[in-house]
Design a protein around this motif. Structure first.
Motif, PDB file in Angstrom:
ATOM      1  N   VAL A 125      37.917  46.396  45.275  1.00 34.77           N
ATOM      2  CA  VAL A 125      38.885  45.338  45.595  1.00 34.77           C
ATOM      3  C   VAL A 125      38.845  44.241  44.546  1.00 34.77           C
ATOM      4  N   LYS A 126      37.634  43.864  44.103  1.00 32.16           N
ATOM      5  CA  LYS A 126      37.514  42.844  43.058  1.00 32.16           C
ATOM      6  C   LYS A 126      38.153  43.316  41.755  1.00 32.16           C
ATOM      7  N   ALA A 127      37.907  44.572  41.399  1.00 36.23           N
ATOM      8  CA  ALA A 127      38.483  45.119  40.167  1.00 36.23           C
ATOM      9  C   ALA A 127      40.007  45.133  40.245  1.00 36.23           C
ATOM     10  N   ALA A 128      40.542  45.517  41.406  1.00 34.90           N
ATOM     11  CA  ALA A 128      41.997  45.533  41.579  1.00 34.90           C
ATOM     12  C   ALA A 128      42.580  44.137  41.459  1.00 34.90           C
ATOM     13  N   PHE A 129      41.895  43.165  42.043  1.00 39.36           N
ATOM     14  CA  PHE A 129      42.362  41.786  41.972  1.00 39.36           C
ATOM     15  C   PHE A 129      42.391  41.289  40.529  1.00 39.36           C
TER      16      PHE A 129
ATOM     17  N   VAL B 218      50.580  46.243  45.350  1.00 35.85           N
ATOM     18  CA  VAL B 218      49.118  46.364  45.492  1.00 35.85           C
ATOM     19  C   VAL B 218      48.564  45.213  46.334  1.00 35.85           C
ATOM     20  N   LEU B 219      49.122  44.006  46.167  1.00 35.50           N
ATOM     21  CA  LEU B 219      48.682  42.875  46.991  1.00 35.50           C
ATOM     22  C   LEU B 219      48.939  43.131  48.473  1.00 35.50           C
ATOM     23  N   ALA B 220      50.109  43.686  48.790  1.00 38.95           N
ATOM     24  CA  ALA B 220      50.422  43.991  50.186  1.00 38.95           C
ATOM     25  C   ALA B 220      49.432  45.018  50.749  1.00 38.95           C
ATOM     26  N   TRP B 221      49.060  45.981  49.923  1.00 40.82           N
ATOM     27  CA  TRP B 221      48.135  47.033  50.350  1.00 40.82           C
ATOM     28  C   TRP B 221      46.718  46.496  50.552  1.00 40.82           C
TER      29      TRP B 221
ATOM     30  N   PRO C 229      41.740  43.171  52.872  1.00 48.54           N
ATOM     31  CA  PRO C 229      40.419  43.242  52.244  1.00 48.54           C
ATOM     32  C   PRO C 229      40.152  42.083  51.287  1.00 48.54           C
ATOM     33  N   MET C 230      41.156  41.664  50.523  1.00 45.59           N
ATOM     34  CA  MET C 230      40.974  40.543  49.608  1.00 45.59           C
ATOM     35  C   MET C 230      40.695  39.250  50.366  1.00 45.59           C
ATOM     36  N   LEU C 231      41.393  39.051  51.467  1.00 41.77           N
ATOM     37  CA  LEU C 231      41.158  37.862  52.291  1.00 41.77           C
ATOM     38  C   LEU C 231      39.744  37.872  52.874  1.00 41.77           C
TER      39      LEU C 231
END
Length: 267
Positions: A171-175, A143-146, A150-152
């Motif tokens: 993205v925040k929820a996934a993080f 998931v981090l690779a995907w 966007p997270m950056l």
């Protein structure tokens, strides 16, 4: 002692995998200034441990459940404007720790090794724990690779990223889910009090030495792996706890890195 002892191989396999998984996630924690957020979730994991012990099951699934619930609650509370978020985090941080300790020690039956849950027992890792660590770690890294870019972008400039089409809430929820999952699978190794250090200290050490986010994540992983090897060696040779030994070397490397960078700027 033979290096082929099964408990030692399991300890190495678990801690090295966790070091690699935690590095990029810890870097994102640093960039988003969410260390205290992660610390609050990690303290709440003690409630999950108590739940698992009460149910007589492996603690990993209950810890994942509790950390996700607490993370969701924190997200909701962060939207209110009555009390600053850091005050909410402080309240839940200490409240969750107190509740977890009381619940764990109040369980009837065999005596509970509270110190083991607070500081981990790396040499007690089981084959089932390895399944959780490698399975959960693969999910986290995938998931981090995907969502890496966007997270950056959210970490650099949240409003601009949102305006450019990044789904901020998703993205925040996934993080936060990834952070909760990693904390849950790391509890057995470094315990509730040290798990966030395993995430952020290698990233702190890598930051002064890195020119790009990707380099920082890779260097953080290398520092974490080195600390694991040195920490386990220290533990075996001097009969000291494994998890704290690993975190100690991470902290020493981070201290040297930050001090060297500060000295270089003054020169």
């Amino acid at each position: 002692m033979s290096t082929l002892e099964p408990f030692l191989l399991r300890a190495l396999a678990a801690s090295l995998a966790l070091a690699i998984v935690a590095a990029p996630l810890g870097s994102l924690v640093i960039w988003n200034r969410m260390a205290y957020f992660g610390e609050t979730i990690s303290q709440a994991s003690l409630i999950g441990i108590a739940l698992g012990l009460a149910l007589g099951t492996d603690i990993t699934a209950p810890v994942i459940f509790v950390t996700l619930v607490v993370a969701g609650l924190l997200i909701l509370l962060s939207r209110q404007k009555v009390v600053p978020l850091d005050a909410i985090l402080g309240l839940m941080h200490h409240g969750a720790l107190a509740l977890g300790v009381i619940a764990t020690l109040s369980l009837r039956g065999p005596a509970v090794d509270l110190m083991g849950y607070l500081f981990g027992d790396i040499f007690a890792v089981t084959t089932t724990d390895l399944y959780w660590i490698y399975g959960g770690g693969a999910v986290v890294l995938g998931v981090l690779a995907w969502l890496w870019q966007p997270m950056l972008r959210l970490a650099v400039h949240e409003e601009l990223a949102s305006a450019e089409g990044v789904n901020r809430d998703l993205v925040k929820a996934a993080f936060i889910v990834l952070l909760s999952l990693t904390i849950a699978i790391a509890i057995k190794i470094v315990g509730a009090l040290l798990v966030i250090a395993f995430l952020i200290v290698p990233a702190v050490a890598a930051r002064p030495l890195s020119s790009t986010p990707e380099r920082m994540a890779l260097l953080a992983a290398a520092i974490a792996v080195l600390s694991v090897i040195l920490g386990i060696a220290l533990s075996l040779n001097f009969d000291v706890p494994g998890g704290p030994s690993i975190v100690l070397f991470m902290a020493l490397i981070a201290g040297i890195s930050v001090a060297s960078a500060a000295f270089a700027r003054r020169s």
